[in-house]
Design a protein around this motif. Structure first.
Motif, short mmCIF file in Angstrom:
data_model
loop_
_atom_site.label_atom_id
_atom_site.label_comp_id
_atom_site.label_asym_id
_atom_site.label_seq_id
_atom_site.Cartn_x
_atom_site.Cartn_y
_atom_site.Cartn_z
N SER A 94 0.84 -1.20 0.00
CA SER A 94 0.00 0.00 0.00
C SER A 94 0.88 1.24 0.00
O SER A 94 1.73 1.40 0.86
CB SER A 94 -0.91 0.02 1.23
N GLY A 108 0.52 5.40 0.08
CA GLY A 108 -0.51 6.39 0.36
C GLY A 108 0.04 7.74 0.76
O GLY A 108 1.21 7.89 1.11
N VAL A 146 -4.89 6.13 -1.35
CA VAL A 146 -4.06 4.94 -1.20
C VAL A 146 -4.19 4.08 -2.45
O VAL A 146 -5.31 3.88 -2.97
CB VAL A 146 -4.49 4.10 0.03
#
Length: 457
Positions: free
Chosen positions: A260, A262, A279
């Motif tokens: 992830s 973000g 994200v």
């Protein structure tokens, strides 16, 4: 009820210290009582509990504290009427006690015990019940620990919490807070800070002192925070890695490795507050490639010149769901380790495959009493994906209907904090089931209400 009355009786002696110690925090490990070293005039038993020196120079000291919370909840048509129903409600009790040892400027050890008990609930989950465990037990090695800069290595069992807690949270709303075993390096200089960590999730079990690192769930990453940025105020930038041996989505089952990336922009300007986050996730689940994302905007304006200082709030989220069944991609967003009560303590659904529009209004009735009203509207982002709980377990699959409307939720709560030690909350939630829920199960409307009593010391 007896426990609540007894707790209130025990709290009375604390009220006199309310103005002296306004820095009690949800993350108790972040509290600092070293300033009491030079307080020799107004010494009392509470200050001694917070700063208990063990050498003549007072460079080494203990600090003790705790958190006790009682809650009663009643739910009508829980899980939209599916499964066994509890007609009498249930009681949640949580006890957190900690000991904090500081030895000079360069070493610190922190231990926190947690007991989460459930009474009257049908088939409680590990999120609710965890009889007695070591919740945190870590050592800090402070290579640099000054006001303007720091370099600290934390080793052991610890809580993780970042940003708005959309992806990494304490999970304070539910009865059992979550923790991780591993290493974290904390750095900072002036207006920038950064954490780097590698951990295993701690799996809750139903015995005493039997929680262990879950080798099937690894979590690692880095999180940067920039403050006092021109125009934007504050910026977070982060990478989070997640490995799970057994993932189970509507269109994919198997080993999950997910990354992830973000960013978050947040701050206040005058009467305005704002918080925007985006994200993107990639990786794979079994043979499927992950391509998922979410974006959110959370803002509000406070009318300080009007009686009760009303604040109008607005939040909206787009959270990706899987577009096509039985293809080579998985587009379902995974919220990783979010707040358990993501859309209120009723905790009906989690942040995967959703479109959410959420207006709200709050009032400051008195200095210590707030009244909040919010309204939530939910749709599935993708009509081919199901809906999920906060832990990404599948609630309903995506093939029950092509309808996307999940439902509407009206929530209100009154919060009273007479001083930093005491907290009371009365709340009620009504969830109106719509087309998708009605086609997928019993489809009944949910009514949820509860009362919370909490002390921190």
């Amino acid at each position: 009820m007896k426990n609540i009355i007894l707790t209130l009786a025990l709290l009375i002696p604390f009220s006199g210290f309310a103005q002296e110690f306004p820095n009690l925090k949800s993350t108790r490990q972040d509290e600092d009582y070293s300033f009491l070293k030079n307080d020799t005039i107004n010494k009392n038993w509470y200050k001694t509990m917070k700063f208990l020196p063990i050498n003549e120079s007072k460079s080494a000291y203990f600090s003790f504290g705790g958190d006790i919370r009682f809650q009663y909840f009643y739910a009508k048509n829980e899980n939209w009427g599916n499964g066994d129903q509890d007609k009498d409600g249930y009681v949640l009790s949580r006890y957190l006690f900690h000991s904090d040892l500081h030895v000079g400027k360069y070493f610190r050890a922190f231990v926190q015990l947690q007991s989460s008990v459930v009474g009257g609930r049908i088939d409680p989950s590990p999120v609710d019940a965890n009889p007695l465990e070591v919740h945190q037990a870590f050592a800090d090695f402070n290579f640099i620990n000054e006001k303007s800069k720091k370099l600290i290595l934390r080793a052991g069992r610890q809580e993780l919490s970042y940003g708005s807690q959309r992806l990494v949270a304490l999970r304070d709303g539910p009865n059992n807070r979550q923790s991780f075993d591993g290493l974290k390096l904390m750095t900072g200089k002036e207006n920038m800070s950064a954490d780097f960590f590698f951990t295993h999730y701690v799996a809750a079990r139903d015995g005493i002192f039997d929680d262990k690192s879950n080798q099937d769930r690894q979590f690692w990453g880095s999180y940067f925070v920039l403050n006092k940025v021109p125009l934007l105020k504050n910026i977070d930038v982060y990478y989070l890695g997640y490995k799970r041996a057994k993932a189970n989505f509507d269109d994919a089952t198997g080993k999950e490795i997910r990354h992830s990336m973000g960013t978050r922009i947040w701050g206040k300007s005058g009467n305005w507050r704002y918080d925007g986050e985006a994200v993107y996730q990639f990786g794979d689940v079994a043979e499927k490639n992950i391509s998922a994302w979410t974006t959110s905007i959370n803002g509000g304006y406070r009318f300080n010149s009007i009686k009760f200082h009303p604040e109008i709030g607005f939040k909206t989220e787009l959270i990706r769901g899987d577009k096509t069944k039985d293809d080579s991609k998985l587009q379902t967003f995974n919220p990783l380790f979010p707040r358990g009560a993501y859309f209120g303590l009723a905790s009906v659904i989690g942040p995967s495959n959703l479109i959410d529009i959420h207006p709200s209004i709050s009032f400051e009735i008195t200095k210590n009493i707030d009244w909040i009203i919010d309204y939530d509207m939910f749709w599935r982002y993708s009509g081919n994906d199901g809906i999920y709980a906060p832990n990404t377990s599948l609630i309903y699959p995506g093939n029950t209907t092509t309808k996307k409307k999940i439902g509407n939720q009206l929530e209100t709560e009154i919060v009273w904090e007479p001083n930093p030690f005491l907290y009371f909350r009365l709340e009620a939630t009504w969830f109106q089931a719509k087309d998708y829920i009605k086609a997928s199960g019993m489809g009944k409307n949910i009514f949820f209400t509860g009362i919370t009593t909490q002390i921190r010391f």
